[in-house]
Design an enzyme around this catalytic site. Structure first.
Site, PDB file in Angstrom:
ATOM      1  N   CYS A   1       0.881  -1.159   0.000  1.00 23.59           N
ATOM      2  CA  CYS A   1       0.000   0.000   0.000  1.00 23.59           C
ATOM      3  C   CYS A   1       0.922   1.214   0.000  1.00 23.59           C
ATOM      4  O   CYS A   1       2.129   1.082   0.184  1.00 23.59           O
ATOM      5  CB  CYS A   1      -0.842   0.055   1.272  1.00 23.59           C
TER       6      CYS A   1
ATOM      7  N   GLY B   1      -1.407   1.189  -4.658  1.00 26.06           N
ATOM      8  CA  GLY B   1      -2.729   0.719  -4.236  1.00 26.06           C
ATOM      9  C   GLY B   1      -3.811   1.532  -4.896  1.00 26.06           C
ATOM     10  O   GLY B   1      -3.800   2.765  -4.811  1.00 26.06           O
TER      11      GLY B   1
ATOM     12  N   ASN C   1       1.309  -0.518   5.799  1.00 29.14           N
ATOM     13  CA  ASN C   1       1.673  -1.238   4.574  1.00 29.14           C
ATOM     14  C   ASN C   1       2.375  -2.513   4.982  1.00 29.14           C
ATOM     15  O   ASN C   1       3.382  -2.455   5.692  1.00 29.14           O
ATOM     16  CB  ASN C   1       2.598  -0.345   3.729  1.00 29.14           C
ATOM     17  N   GLY C   2       1.849  -3.658   4.546  1.00 32.25           N
ATOM     18  CA  GLY C   2       2.491  -4.928   4.892  1.00 32.25           C
ATOM     19  C   GLY C   2       1.461  -5.953   5.290  1.00 32.25           C
ATOM     20  O   GLY C   2       0.269  -5.810   5.012  1.00 32.25           O
TER      21      GLY C   2
ATOM     22  N   TYR D   1       9.000  -4.790  -9.335  1.00 35.81           N
ATOM     23  CA  TYR D   1       7.699  -4.335  -9.872  1.00 35.81           C
ATOM     24  C   TYR D   1       7.026  -3.226  -9.081  1.00 35.81           C
ATOM     25  O   TYR D   1       6.527  -2.258  -9.640  1.00 35.81           O
ATOM     26  CB  TYR D   1       6.741  -5.545  -9.953  1.00 35.81           C
TER      27      TYR D   1
HETATM   28  C1  PCP Z   1       2.134  -6.325 -14.164  1.00 39.34           C
HETATM   29  C2  PCP Z   1       3.566  -6.651 -14.488  1.00 39.34           C
HETATM   30  C3  PCP Z   1       3.482  -7.797 -15.476  1.00 39.34           C
HETATM   31  C4  PCP Z   1       2.323  -8.614 -15.029  1.00 39.34           C
HETATM   32  C5  PCP Z   1       1.381  -7.632 -14.357  1.00 39.34           C
HETATM   33  C6  PCP Z   1       2.753  -9.771 -14.131  1.00 39.34           C
HETATM   34  O1  PCP Z   1       1.605  -5.332 -14.988  1.00 39.34           O
HETATM   35  O2  PCP Z   1       4.266  -5.573 -14.990  1.00 39.34           O
HETATM   36  O3  PCP Z   1       3.236  -7.320 -16.785  1.00 39.34           O
HETATM   37  O4  PCP Z   1       1.666 -10.461 -13.529  1.00 39.34           O
HETATM   38  P1  PCP Z   1       0.880 -11.674 -14.218  1.00 39.34           P
HETATM   39  O5  PCP Z   1       1.881 -12.685 -14.688  1.00 39.34           O
HETATM   40  O6  PCP Z   1       0.078 -12.211 -13.080  1.00 39.34           O
HETATM   41  O7  PCP Z   1       0.026 -11.153 -15.327  1.00 39.34           O
HETATM   42  P2  PCP Z   1       0.730  -4.124 -14.406  1.00 39.34           P
HETATM   43  O8  PCP Z   1       0.202  -4.471 -13.064  1.00 39.34           O
HETATM   44  O9  PCP Z   1      -0.283  -3.705 -15.384  1.00 39.34           O
HETATM   45  O10 PCP Z   1       1.758  -2.950 -14.149  1.00 39.34           O
HETATM   46  P3  PCP Z   1       2.765  -2.116 -15.043  1.00 39.34           P
HETATM   47  O11 PCP Z   1       1.976  -1.330 -16.053  1.00 39.34           O
HETATM   48  O12 PCP Z   1       3.454  -1.271 -14.034  1.00 39.34           O
HETATM   49  O13 PCP Z   1       3.733  -3.043 -15.719  1.00 39.34           O
END
Ligand code: PCP
Length: 500
Positions: free
Chosen positions: A2, A28, A101-102, A254
């Protein structure tokens, strides 16, 4: 994960808290809340939705006071009910509010202790309400309210609470405090802004919130430390429980924004390093590759993909455009919603894919929702071969410290070989980062950080006591269908618009 923020300033804080939460929105998207204090009352507004949708002018005008805390929610315990939006509040002792957060890993034991021994009422399924009530109980046990007593209360809290937590709390007529668990798994920084009237302080999950509001980073809150900013805007620091800094590796992969610096590690530089190391692995293990072009899956993977392309000496191109008005799919609460959103989120640029052998790069593959659909889209756009690279190693184990990936069977790589995952997602070849390279990519940016919480990759849980029974229970409580049931209408007390 979060986003949390806290402030003690010389003037009303509501606008700065709002602005900070919008900068932390990527942590979040489910709910948002701000609580302020003018020394007599707390003013609270919280609701489901994005920050910009939760706070209207009429709410902002009511959020009076020179100190306050805020929260942007991504549910990792409890449900998405509005009543579980944060900050939480207890009236005794003194009036305390908290944003967290956590994830606490001994939540059931704490719930029992609070109910049966401490005789405190817990009204929601949220572990953050437990954290607040433990703090309240420990403050209640002490004779008065001073910096020393608050340090003692947080020390006692840390002796009882297990898991990953970064929290900010506001105590009426005392100040705002921030603390991090003894492994400092989740991030929290403190910054200062000098004004003619004197200094103002801000806590935030990520340094990017400090940057955009004109604060200078002082430090990360250290493992097991409580930092107190009192009503006179004096800063006090105390280590309650010495620990070993072990920040979450997935924050760098990420979760965090790339312009943040956490525990002395630039997120952007760490992602460049990840891409570079992945490129080196490809050159070492597949020297005669026939990749024509490197294409990121926007947004998070872009920095890793740039460095990977540089290392391979292959052109980097944008092959998918992300609709900037669709949120991050990974932190959406349900699998149906996540699945539907991928196609709406990303659209191919056919000319960059047609007739080419493409290497698609993502930051990670968790459930496989995104990559399966993207690979199909690349083929439909005419790609000859579709190779896929993940800047993170296979995600094999559940996270118990504040990322919502609790069920092993929902993780595409769990119990499978890389070849099996490759087949499942429909790629011509799949390359994963090696764990030692991920850790190396982080360590190279700040060699002083020797440990990282990487349990989703290696199954090692630094807080201990995470066993098969724990997983079974977690899987029952938090699989996608259980969550969907719990997210129905709530009958719990709603204080989301209260003057309290
Ligand atoms: C997430 C990440 C990968 C995906 C989802 C991994 O994208 O960058 O593309 O999760 P999955 O294997 O379960 O699909 P987003 O959450 O859309 O974020 P961002 O646009 O920051 O890459």
């Amino acid at each position: 994960m979060c986003g949390i923020v806290g402030m003690v300033a010389q003037a009303n804080v509501q606008q700065d808290l709002f602005d900070a939460l919008t900068v932390l929105q990527h942590r979040g998207q489910d709910a948002a809340g701000i609580i302020t204090s003018d020394g007599k009352h707390f003013f609270l507004r919280k609701a489901n939705g994005l920050v910009r949708d939760v706070f209207h002018l009429r709410h902002m005008e009511r959020l009076q006071g020179h100190m306050g805390i805020g929260h942007a929610r991504y549910p990792t315990a409890g449900s998405s009910c509005e009543s579980e939006a944060q900050p939480f509040y207890v009236n005794s002792p003194y009036g305390i509010t908290l944003a967290h957060n956590g994830n606490l890993t001994n939540a059931s034991a704490l719930r029992e202790l609070l109910t049966n021994t401490y005789r405190r009422h817990i009204n929601t399924h949220s572990d953050s309400e437990l954290l607040l009530n433990i703090l309240a109980h420990e403050l209640e046990m002490l004779p008065d309210l001073s910096v020393d007593e608050v340090c003692k209360a947080v020390t006692a809290l840390m002796a009882q609470v297990e898991g990953g937590y970064a929290a900010v709390a506001m105590i009426m007529n005392f100040g705002v405090i921030g603390f991090r668990d003894p492994h400092a798994i989740r991030p929290l920084v403190i910054g200062v802004r000098e004004t003619e009237q004197g200094p103002e302080y801000m806590f935030a999950s990520e340094s990017v919130a400090l940057d955009t509001l004109g604060f200078t980073l002082i430090d990360d809150v250290q493992p097991g430390e409580v930092v107190i900013v009192d009503m006179n805007r004096k800063l006090h620091r105390h280590i309650c429980q010495p620990g070993i800094l072990s920040p979450c590796a997935f924050e760098f992969v990420y979760l965090a924004r790339q312009d943040s610096v956490m525990d002395g590690i630039s997120v952007y530089q760490s992602r460049l390093n990840m891409g570079d190391r992945l490129g080196k692995q490809i050159l070492d293990t597949w020297p005669n590759h026939d990749i024509d072009v490197v294409i990121p899956i926007p947004d998070t993977s872009r920095s890793a993909a740039i460095a990977l392309a540089d290392r391979l000496k292959v052109p980097f191109r944008e092959g998918f455009v992300k609709n900037r008005y669709i949120g991050r799919t990974f932190i959406m609460p349900g699998q149906q919603e996540r699945k539907k959103s991928v196609r709406k989120k990303l659209n191919p640029i056919v000319s960059e894919l047609d007739g080419k052998n493409v290497l698609l790069v993502d930051d990670s593959i968790v459930r496989g929702t995104t990559c399966k659909q993207i690979i199909q889209m690349a083929r439909q756009a005419g790609a000859k071969k579709v190779y896929f690279a993940s800047a993170a190693p296979p995600v094999l184990y559940p996270n118990v410290y504040g990322i919502d990936m609790p069920v092993r069977e929902e993780l595409i790589a769990h119990g499978k070989t890389i070849e099996q995952v490759c087949e499942k997602i429909g790629a011509d070849k799949l390359i994963y980062q090696r764990l030692e390279d991920l850790i190396g990519a982080l360590h190279d940016v700040n060699p002083a950080v020797e440990h990282f919480e990487a349990s989703v990759f290696d199954g090692k849980y630094c807080t201990g006591k995470i066993d098969e029974a724990y997983f079974k229970n977690l899987e029952q409580e938090r699989n996608d269908s259980a969550k969907a049931k719990r997210n129905g209408p709530s009958s719990v007390i709603d204080l989301s618009n209260a003057v309290i």
